[in-house]
Scaffold this motif. Structure first.
Motif, PDB file in Angstrom:
ATOM      1  N   THR A 184       0.822  -1.212   0.000  1.00  0.00           N
ATOM      2  CA  THR A 184       0.000   0.000   0.000  1.00  0.00           C
ATOM      3  C   THR A 184       0.855   1.261   0.000  1.00  0.00           C
ATOM      4  O   THR A 184       0.336   2.355   0.151  1.00  0.00           O
ATOM      5  N   ALA A 185       2.143   1.116  -0.145  1.00  0.00           N
ATOM      6  CA  ALA A 185       3.055   2.253  -0.263  1.00  0.00           C
ATOM      7  C   ALA A 185       4.092   1.906  -1.327  1.00  0.00           C
ATOM      8  O   ALA A 185       4.304   0.734  -1.640  1.00  0.00           O
ATOM      9  N   TRP A 186       4.742   2.922  -1.875  1.00  0.00           N
ATOM     10  CA  TRP A 186       5.745   2.701  -2.908  1.00  0.00           C
ATOM     11  C   TRP A 186       6.834   1.763  -2.396  1.00  0.00           C
ATOM     12  O   TRP A 186       7.306   1.898  -1.270  1.00  0.00           O
ATOM     13  N   VAL A 187       7.199   0.798  -3.225  1.00  0.00           N
ATOM     14  CA  VAL A 187       8.262  -0.149  -2.896  1.00  0.00           C
ATOM     15  C   VAL A 187       9.362   0.024  -3.931  1.00  0.00           C
ATOM     16  O   VAL A 187       9.098   0.006  -5.139  1.00  0.00           O
ATOM     17  N   CYS A 188      10.590   0.182  -3.459  1.00  0.00           N
ATOM     18  CA  CYS A 188      11.697   0.407  -4.378  1.00  0.00           C
ATOM     19  C   CYS A 188      11.946  -0.837  -5.234  1.00  0.00           C
ATOM     20  O   CYS A 188      11.646  -1.956  -4.817  1.00  0.00           O
ATOM     21  N   TRP A 222      17.619  -2.061 -11.125  1.00  0.00           N
ATOM     22  CA  TRP A 222      16.395  -1.849 -11.879  1.00  0.00           C
ATOM     23  C   TRP A 222      15.944  -0.405 -11.694  1.00  0.00           C
ATOM     24  O   TRP A 222      16.275   0.247 -10.700  1.00  0.00           O
ATOM     25  N   ILE A 223      15.159   0.083 -12.636  1.00  0.00           N
ATOM     26  CA  ILE A 223      14.505   1.379 -12.524  1.00  0.00           C
ATOM     27  C   ILE A 223      13.003   1.126 -12.523  1.00  0.00           C
ATOM     28  O   ILE A 223      12.493   0.369 -13.350  1.00  0.00           O
ATOM     29  N   GLU A 224      12.321   1.762 -11.583  1.00  0.00           N
ATOM     30  CA  GLU A 224      10.872   1.629 -11.485  1.00  0.00           C
ATOM     31  C   GLU A 224      10.235   2.920 -11.987  1.00  0.00           C
ATOM     32  O   GLU A 224      10.604   4.003 -11.532  1.00  0.00           O
ATOM     33  N   ILE A 225       9.316   2.776 -12.910  1.00  0.00           N
ATOM     34  CA  ILE A 225       8.649   3.928 -13.515  1.00  0.00           C
ATOM     35  C   ILE A 225       7.160   3.829 -13.209  1.00  0.00           C
ATOM     36  O   ILE A 225       6.488   2.919 -13.667  1.00  0.00           O
ATOM     37  N   ASN A 226       6.682   4.774 -12.406  1.00  0.00           N
ATOM     38  CA  ASN A 226       5.255   4.844 -12.113  1.00  0.00           C
ATOM     39  C   ASN A 226       4.598   5.778 -13.115  1.00  0.00           C
ATOM     40  O   ASN A 226       5.114   6.865 -13.379  1.00  0.00           O
ATOM     41  N   VAL A 227       3.488   5.332 -13.678  1.00  0.00           N
ATOM     42  CA  VAL A 227       2.760   6.122 -14.665  1.00  0.00           C
ATOM     43  C   VAL A 227       1.305   6.251 -14.228  1.00  0.00           C
ATOM     44  O   VAL A 227       0.755   5.346 -13.592  1.00  0.00           O
ATOM     45  N   ASN A 282       1.029   4.871  -6.273  1.00  0.00           N
ATOM     46  CA  ASN A 282       1.201   5.621  -7.514  1.00  0.00           C
ATOM     47  C   ASN A 282       0.906   7.109  -7.316  1.00  0.00           C
ATOM     48  O   ASN A 282       0.597   7.818  -8.264  1.00  0.00           O
ATOM     49  N   PHE A 283       1.024   7.569  -6.097  1.00  0.00           N
ATOM     50  CA  PHE A 283       0.577   8.914  -5.744  1.00  0.00           C
ATOM     51  C   PHE A 283       1.398  10.015  -6.414  1.00  0.00           C
ATOM     52  O   PHE A 283       0.855  11.044  -6.810  1.00  0.00           O
ATOM     53  N   VAL A 284       2.706   9.815  -6.580  1.00  0.00           N
ATOM     54  CA  VAL A 284       3.541  10.846  -7.203  1.00  0.00           C
ATOM     55  C   VAL A 284       3.150  11.008  -8.672  1.00  0.00           C
ATOM     56  O   VAL A 284       2.927  12.133  -9.141  1.00  0.00           O
ATOM     57  N   ALA A 285       3.048   9.900  -9.402  1.00  0.00           N
ATOM     58  CA  ALA A 285       2.647   9.970 -10.819  1.00  0.00           C
ATOM     59  C   ALA A 285       1.253  10.581 -10.952  1.00  0.00           C
ATOM     60  O   ALA A 285       1.001  11.365 -11.878  1.00  0.00           O
ATOM     61  N   HIS A 286       0.367  10.236 -10.044  1.00  0.00           N
ATOM     62  CA  HIS A 286      -0.989  10.786 -10.059  1.00  0.00           C
ATOM     63  C   HIS A 286      -0.966  12.313  -9.933  1.00  0.00           C
ATOM     64  O   HIS A 286      -1.641  13.022 -10.682  1.00  0.00           O
ATOM     65  N   ASN A 287      -0.155  12.806  -9.013  1.00  0.00           N
ATOM     66  CA  ASN A 287      -0.059  14.261  -8.823  1.00  0.00           C
ATOM     67  C   ASN A 287       0.586  14.949 -10.021  1.00  0.00           C
ATOM     68  O   ASN A 287       0.199  16.066 -10.375  1.00  0.00           O
TER      69      ASN A 287
END
Length: 184
Positions: free
Chosen positions: A19-23, A28-33, A144-149
């Motif tokens: 329920t929170a961002w996981v590195c 690897w690079i994680e890309i939230n969209v 995904n809150f950062v991408a959402h904002n």
């Protein structure tokens, strides 16, 4: 391994998503969209944030969408933007693209779609083919809150931007909160 020699990693469905961002894993690079859409006005935008396993920002981006028809279209366009930027700025590292839209994740995993959005998914897959290793994961909205904002920023300001190794001030606290609450 796919037909073109590129690797798409698949993983079994997880029943309990965080329920929170996981590195992402090391290297690897994680890309939230995410896509943002207002049905009454047709206003739409996409947001993208890429981070490494330490939570450092690789890039952030947002793009206003003109002539968007519905929410899933905005989500699919966000996926395209994520893969496009990954192909350009991710330095050929393995990529995880995360979306909170099950429809987008399903279409990208199957690598085909017969809906009116098929041309958007095809574009995302064309960008993905430029990457050595990639996968798409479904995440909860809370992850995904950062991408959402960033998507809302694009929609509100009718603006397009890509920032390397940084993010706008409006999401810096969200990024810090993500990194403080992450699982390592």
């Amino acid at each position: 391994m796919s037909d073109n020699g590129r690797e798409m990693v698949t993983h079994p469905k997880q029943s309990a998503r965080p329920t929170a961002w996981v590195c992402p894993p090391d290297d690897w690079i994680e890309i939230n969209v995410d896509g943002s859409f207002v049905e009454q006005t047709g206003e739409a935008g996409v947001g993208v944030i890429a981070r490494n396993n330490k939570g450092d920002v690789i890039f952030s981006a947002w793009r206003v969408l003109f002539r968007c028809t519905y929410a899933v279209e905005a989500e699919a366009c966000a996926c395209v933007e994520g893969f496009r930027l990954a192909a350009e700025w991710a330095c050929q590292r393995p990529i995880i693209v995360e979306s909170d839209c099950a429809r987008v994740v399903e279409a990208m995993r199957k690598k085909k779609d017969s809906s009116s959005l098929s041309f958007i998914f095809k574009e995302a897959l064309e960008h993905a083919q430029l990457l050595e290793t990639w996968r798409v994961e479904k995440v909860k909205r809370e992850c995904n809150f950062v991408a959402h904002n960033l998507a809302q920023l694009a929609r509100r300001n009718r603006h397009i931007a890509v920032w390397l190794r940084q993010a706008p001030a409006c999401v810096l606290d969200l990024i810090k909160d993500d990194c403080n609450s992450r699982s390592v």
